[in-house]
Design an enzyme around this catalytic site. Structure first.
Site, short mmCIF file in Angstrom:
data_model
loop_
_atom_site.label_atom_id
_atom_site.label_comp_id
_atom_site.label_asym_id
_atom_site.label_seq_id
_atom_site.Cartn_x
_atom_site.Cartn_y
_atom_site.Cartn_z
N ARG A 591 39.46 20.93 8.34
CA ARG A 591 38.83 20.42 7.12
C ARG A 591 38.87 21.46 5.99
O ARG A 591 39.17 21.12 4.84
CB ARG A 591 37.38 20.01 7.42
N ASN A 609 34.93 15.07 10.16
CA ASN A 609 35.23 14.90 11.57
C ASN A 609 34.62 13.60 12.08
O ASN A 609 33.51 13.23 11.68
CB ASN A 609 34.66 16.06 12.39
#
Length: 662
Positions: A591, A609
């Site tokens: 990320r 996520n």
């Protein structure tokens, strides 16, 4: 293999040209410059000499700036021509036949390529000229090791490519037309059964000293003899031809045989097409290798070995054999016919917009690569097509128009401006100041007669616009100096524009320039205070304006592209998509990495996520930026292992940032 040109018979049946009465034999100046200036004077043109091989030729209001043999060269295309691996890519992409090969920075990779290649190779420095560091006909590992070391002495990157055997032909292309051509024969001697190779070399050097083009390039390179363990004391038999070097450059002892009248249509066409791959160069030296044989998909009778952005013109004027070609006259007539009188440059203040990614300098590389990264980011934001030629060289396209960049330098910046701004002594002589007689005593932190401090400002000029200004402060911090920069663009006084215009004029008007100015206060009338221009650069650090320590960040890269691509729409159409990434993609920094990639591509949206181990992202930006981001998601950071991705379109919400959720 049959010769395309009967060079051996030309040399055997004719007498070497005698230039012992040439007035240029006694010229101490650069021979190419002397030829051009002599021809310009004969054409009743005005010539003004500057420094460091730079001079101007004027015809009324027309002015053509030369650096040595070449007029008005693009700094970017000259760089690409010198970087042989980039030049090969530009030509290969245009369908020009070039030798198969690759570029390497480490020996094990290069050796592995050589062993797998299965044939003779040429080894050459990626950055070089005049045949320095080049070895041809390398067939064994020991030879390859020596050739690698020689090339690495001249360049950090080394090209290993297919070795081609044939005739080495230099074609001079001016304005896209082949105007001169000569075969270059490698340095050699012909035995008489009496004298040694050493004696024959000295005899030939006496002849070379009577040729204005060859007098400073005696036979001394004998790399081929060394590789074959042949002593200079060897006495060749009568008529035996002994080749001394593996390259044919005249600077390495080669000779020239003029063959323009014999040049076949295909060789001429390939040379002209190769030169057109470098539109920023008026004159190009194209080195061909004629190998003969039947043309096929796997074989071309003619290959382009490399190109030269500043070819020596004296070899065509003073060939060893054959007729002379008036390259100086052809070159001057061409540039005069294509040059228009330049109008004075008038600047206006048009400040760059605020840059919206100023909190993420870590998303970009440092140094020259940061320049290219910021140009790329602006290109993605405007949906331009991007072709990456190297870490620092990019080609951008919009419609039918394209522009090549080296760092932040666009192709329209002339090499002469680049050379001048990198010469401190020259700059000290020509840069303007309010009181020329006091110039040497002025410096950052110095004061005027009233003791008022002179401050340091960096002003950025793009085209006819002043787009940003920084106030720079320095302070000692231990053994180092701390530098801080604050944007003061909105304080620029109109009187400063004339100072900048004078500066641009003396450095031959580069399209982009960062100008360093010392003055008391940039917001006050320049006529009421002392000032001095202390430096100017053609490759200014864009990141200093994108990421200042204080004040507004300025998107100067976007302004640069909009000035170069005036047909760009005010805002590019945006698209969005949802991406699901599967595999080892959680707890690997995916990320955070994706956010940095989003900044580099001017993409907004979010990433998070999912409980099932996947990563979900929404990407919003221009079509090309989003498409490139999707490709990035298929790879991920080094610590990830992406197995597959799922992509679907999504609505646009005009997001301004990229967020990491959860």
């Amino acid at each position: 293999m049959s010769e395309i040109f009967p060079v051996e018979s030309i040399v055997r049946e004719s007498v070497e040209n005698d230039y012992s009465n040439s007035p240029f034999l006694h010229v101490r100046d650069d021979i190419g410059i002397s030829l051009l200036c002599h021809t310009a004077n004969a054409m009743n043109l005005e010539v003004q000499r500057h420094q460091k091989l730079i001079f101007e030729v004027r015809d009324g209001q027309k002015s053509i700036v030369f650096r040595q043999n070449s007029p008005e060269n693009s700094a970017v295309y000259a760089y690409c021509a010198r970087q042989k691996h980039i030049a090969k890519k530009l030509m290969a992409d245009a369908g020009i036949p070039v030798p198969a090969g690759d570029v390497f920075e480490d020996y094990p990779s290069a050796l592995r390529y050589f062993l797998e290649f299965g044939g003779e190779v040429a080894v050459k420095p990626s950055d070089g000229s005049s045949g320095a560091g080049v070895s041809c006909g390398i067939g064994g590992e020991e030879e390859f090791n020596r050739a690698w070391k020689l090339a690495r002495h001249h360049s950090a990157r080394v090209i290993v490519e297919q070795n081609l055997r044939g005739q080495d032909i230099r074609v001079i292309v001016i304005g896209g037309k082949a105007e001169a051509a000569y075969v270059r024969t490698p340095a050699h001697v012909v035995g008489d059964g009496i004298h040694s190779i050493r004696d024959l070399m000295e005899r030939k050097n006496r002849i070379r000293r009577n040729n204005p083009s060859l007098r400073y390039d005696p036979l001394r390179n004998v790399d081929l003899l060394e590789r074959r363990n042949i002593s200079l004391d060897t006495i060749p038999s009568t008529g035996e031809r002994v080749q001394l070097t593996s390259v044919a450059n005249t600077s390495a002892g080669g000779e020239t045989v003029e063959v323009l009248g014999l040049l076949d249509a295909e060789s001429r066409r390939i040379a002209e097409r190769a030169a057109l791959c470098f539109p920023g160069l008026v004159q190009v030296g194209v080195d061909l290798m004629y190998c003969g044989g039947v043309p096929s998909a796997a074989h071309s009778p003619v290959y382009v070995i490399e190109v030269n952005s500043n070819p020596g013109i004296c070899d065509a004027v003073f060939p060893s054999y054959g007729r002379a070609v008036d390259v100086p006259g052809k070159l001057l007539r061409h540039v005069l016919s294509t040059t228009t009188a330049a109008s004075p440059r008038r600047l206006q203040v048009a400040l760059a917009p605020v840059y919206r990614f100023s909190q993420f300098p870590r998303a970009f590389y440092q140094g020259e690569r940061r320049q290219a990264d910021l140009i790329k980011q602006a290109a993605f934001a405007h949906n331009l097509e991007i072709e990456t030629l190297s870490d620092t060289v990019l080609k951008l396209r919009h419609g039918k128009f394209s522009c090549l960049f080296h760092g932040a330098i666009p192709e329209c910046v002339r090499l002469v401006s680049r050379k001048i701004t990198r010469n401190n002594d020259w700059m000290a002589e020509v840069l303007p100041c309010s009181e020329p007689h006091q110039q040497a005593g002025m410096g950052e932190g110095a004061g005027d007669e009233s003791g008022r401090r002179l401050n340091h400002y960096r002003v950025l000029v793009i085209g006819n616009k002043v787009v940003a200004a920084l106030y720079t402060q320095t302070a000692p911090q231990g053994m180092q100096t701390q530098v801080s920069r604050m944007d003061v663009s909105e304080l620029i006084h109109p009187s400063v524009l004339s100072v900048l215009e004078r500066t641009l004029q003396v450095i031959f008007d580069p399209f982009i320039a960062g100008i360093d100015l010392l003055m008391e206060d940039i917001s006050r009338d320049a006529c009421s205070q002392r000032w001095q221009v202390v430096n100017a650069v053609c490759n200014p650090h864009l990141g200093r304006h994108h990421f200042p320590d204080e004040g507004l960040p300025r998107d100067v890269a976007a302004v640069l592209l909009r000035e170069l691509f005036p047909e760009l729409p005010d805002s590019a159409t945006r698209v969005a998509c949802r991406v699901l990434v599967c595999g080892k993609v959680q707890h690997v920094g995916f990320r955070r990495w994706l956010k940095l990639m989003a900044v580099r591509h001017a993409v907004s949206g979010w990433v998070r996520n999912l409980e099932d181990g996947r990563v979900e992202a929404v990407l919003e930006g221009t079509e090309r930026a989003v498409a490139q981001m999707v490709e990035q998601c298929k790879v991920g950071p080094l610590s990830a292992a992406v197995t597959h991705t799922e992509v679907e379109s999504a609505p646009c919400f005009s997001r301004c940032s990229f967020s990491v959720l959860g």
